[in-house]
Design a protein around this motif. Sequence first.
Motif, mmCIF file in Angstrom:
data_model
loop_
_atom_site.group_PDB
_atom_site.id
_atom_site.type_symbol
_atom_site.label_atom_id
_atom_site.label_comp_id
_atom_site.label_asym_id
_atom_site.label_seq_id
_atom_site.Cartn_x
_atom_site.Cartn_y
_atom_site.Cartn_z
ATOM 1 N N MET A 1 0.860 -1.198 0.000
ATOM 2 C CA MET A 1 0.000 0.000 0.000
ATOM 3 C C MET A 1 0.894 1.245 0.000
ATOM 4 O O MET A 1 1.595 1.517 0.986
ATOM 5 N N PRO A 2 0.918 2.016 -1.071
ATOM 6 C CA PRO A 2 1.778 3.207 -1.122
ATOM 7 C C PRO A 2 1.374 4.237 -0.072
ATOM 8 O O PRO A 2 0.209 4.328 0.314
ATOM 9 N N VAL A 3 2.350 5.023 0.387
ATOM 10 C CA VAL A 3 2.072 6.029 1.411
ATOM 11 C C VAL A 3 1.019 7.025 0.919
ATOM 12 O O VAL A 3 0.247 7.570 1.708
ATOM 13 N N THR A 4 0.928 7.231 -0.384
ATOM 14 C CA THR A 4 -0.061 8.160 -0.931
ATOM 15 C C THR A 4 -1.489 7.709 -0.658
ATOM 16 O O THR A 4 -2.429 8.508 -0.756
ATOM 17 N N ASP A 5 -1.687 6.437 -0.318
ATOM 18 C CA ASP A 5 -3.031 5.919 -0.057
ATOM 19 C C ASP A 5 -3.474 6.120 1.390
ATOM 20 O O ASP A 5 -4.618 5.810 1.729
ATOM 21 N N TYR A 6 -2.605 6.621 2.235
ATOM 22 C CA TYR A 6 -2.960 6.828 3.640
ATOM 23 C C TYR A 6 -3.477 8.258 3.836
ATOM 24 O O TYR A 6 -2.999 9.193 3.189
ATOM 25 N N PRO A 7 -4.432 8.444 4.755
ATOM 26 C CA PRO A 7 -4.958 9.803 4.983
ATOM 27 C C PRO A 7 -3.914 10.712 5.634
ATOM 28 O O PRO A 7 -3.086 10.268 6.431
ATOM 29 N N LEU A 8 -3.987 11.997 5.296
ATOM 30 C CA LEU A 8 -3.095 12.985 5.906
ATOM 31 C C LEU A 8 -3.413 13.151 7.392
ATOM 32 O O LEU A 8 -2.546 13.491 8.189
ATOM 33 N N GLU A 9 -4.670 12.928 7.747
ATOM 34 C CA GLU A 9 -5.124 13.013 9.124
ATOM 35 C C GLU A 9 -6.378 12.152 9.233
ATOM 36 O O GLU A 9 -7.165 12.070 8.284
ATOM 37 N N LEU A 10 -6.560 11.484 10.367
ATOM 38 C CA LEU A 10 -7.743 10.647 10.525
ATOM 39 C C LEU A 10 -8.978 11.509 10.745
ATOM 40 O O LEU A 10 -8.913 12.537 11.439
ATOM 41 N N PRO A 11 -10.127 11.127 10.181
ATOM 42 C CA PRO A 11 -11.351 11.931 10.352
ATOM 43 C C PRO A 11 -11.813 11.915 11.802
ATOM 44 O O PRO A 11 -11.589 10.939 12.524
ATOM 45 N N PRO A 12 -12.470 12.989 12.252
ATOM 46 C CA PRO A 12 -12.885 13.092 13.657
ATOM 47 C C PRO A 12 -13.769 11.938 14.134
ATOM 48 O O PRO A 12 -13.721 11.569 15.300
ATOM 49 N N ASP A 13 -14.576 11.364 13.222
ATOM 50 C CA ASP A 13 -15.466 10.278 13.629
ATOM 51 C C ASP A 13 -14.794 8.913 13.610
ATOM 52 O O ASP A 13 -15.427 7.896 13.907
ATOM 53 N N ASP A 14 -13.507 8.866 13.273
ATOM 54 C CA ASP A 14 -12.758 7.607 13.274
ATOM 55 C C ASP A 14 -11.331 7.914 13.706
ATOM 56 O O ASP A 14 -10.392 7.835 12.930
ATOM 57 N N ARG A 15 -11.200 8.285 14.985
ATOM 58 C CA ARG A 15 -9.917 8.794 15.459
ATOM 59 C C ARG A 15 -9.560 8.175 16.807
ATOM 60 O O ARG A 15 -9.753 8.801 17.862
ATOM 61 N N PRO A 16 -9.035 6.952 16.818
ATOM 62 C CA PRO A 16 -8.548 6.393 18.075
ATOM 63 C C PRO A 16 -7.320 7.169 18.541
ATOM 64 O O PRO A 16 -6.729 7.931 17.769
ATOM 65 N N MET A 17 -6.926 6.979 19.782
ATOM 66 C CA MET A 17 -5.729 7.673 20.259
ATOM 67 C C MET A 17 -4.492 7.177 19.523
ATOM 68 O O MET A 17 -3.591 7.960 19.182
ATOM 69 N N VAL A 18 -4.432 5.869 19.247
ATOM 70 C CA VAL A 18 -3.293 5.285 18.523
ATOM 71 C C VAL A 18 -3.839 4.402 17.408
ATOM 72 O O VAL A 18 -4.781 3.626 17.624
ATOM 73 N N ARG A 19 -3.268 4.528 16.228
ATOM 74 C CA ARG A 19 -3.623 3.629 15.129
ATOM 75 C C ARG A 19 -2.372 3.205 14.372
ATOM 76 O O ARG A 19 -1.594 4.042 13.913
ATOM 77 N N PHE A 20 -2.179 1.902 14.255
ATOM 78 C CA PHE A 20 -1.168 1.321 13.367
ATOM 79 C C PHE A 20 -1.895 0.901 12.093
ATOM 80 O O PHE A 20 -2.849 0.116 12.162
#
Length: 270
Positions: A1-20
């Motif tokens: 999965m290229p880095v370009t496919d990851y969000p710049l920031e997690l949306p407020p309605d799906d924002r755990p404190m830590v995400r791998f």
Amino acid sequence: MPVTDYPLELPPDDRPMVRFMNVSKSYGQLQVIKNLDFDVAEGEMVSIIGPSGSGKTTVLRILMTLEKINEGVIYVGGKPLTHMPQNGRLVPANESYQKQIRSSIGMCFQQFNLFPHMTALQNCMEGPVQVLGLSKKEALERSEELLRMVGMIDKRDQHPSRLSGGQQQRVAIARALAMRPKVMLFDEVTSALDPEVIGEVTEVIRKLVAEHNLTMLMVTHQMGFARDISDRVCFFYGGSMEEEASPDALFGNPQRERTKQFLSAVKEAV
């Protein structure tokens, strides 16, 4: 999965404190973390268990940015930790950006890592003054409050060499908390201690869980403690999360054969 496919920031309605997200880590040909997807909610206490070499301590080390990952992205508080936004895409984070995001994470190590030339109080004050820019008066008040909380205020003027292992570890916890982290990491914090003082440290962690809304990840070999204190327990094997469940479910009715074998072996060792 290229880095370009990851969000710049997690949306407020799906924002755990830590995400791998799809995180992998290798040392040469040895892959120690394999495509890990793992969330920790705000205020959640998660224990990570597993055999030696399973990758559990590496999870904490890459979250503390002590190790660089090879693939994937880690987010803390919705913002990328391992990468940073630049011109509308994610690029590997530089030290300045990473330091800013990492400031919300505290870690207690197995070997305490206190400054030997400083007293317990000075150990706690150093970070808030030098890193956070607190005045010495503010840092003193905060450090005394935390030393009182961990039962070490009477040892405030002692150097680490004059403290027992359990006392040093309690000071190390106070020192980490003095930085006001949102996430606390504990890496086998009782494994270097004599059995009779393990209770001192576990009691402090119990108090943190009960009284503070900290998000905590704890690598531990103490199954009873993990069962008693955790919201969720994750069993790692071979660099992957083999099974995760509530403490009662994982210890009482494990679903995966490797989990059953590990818990059986641990029980026999005790």
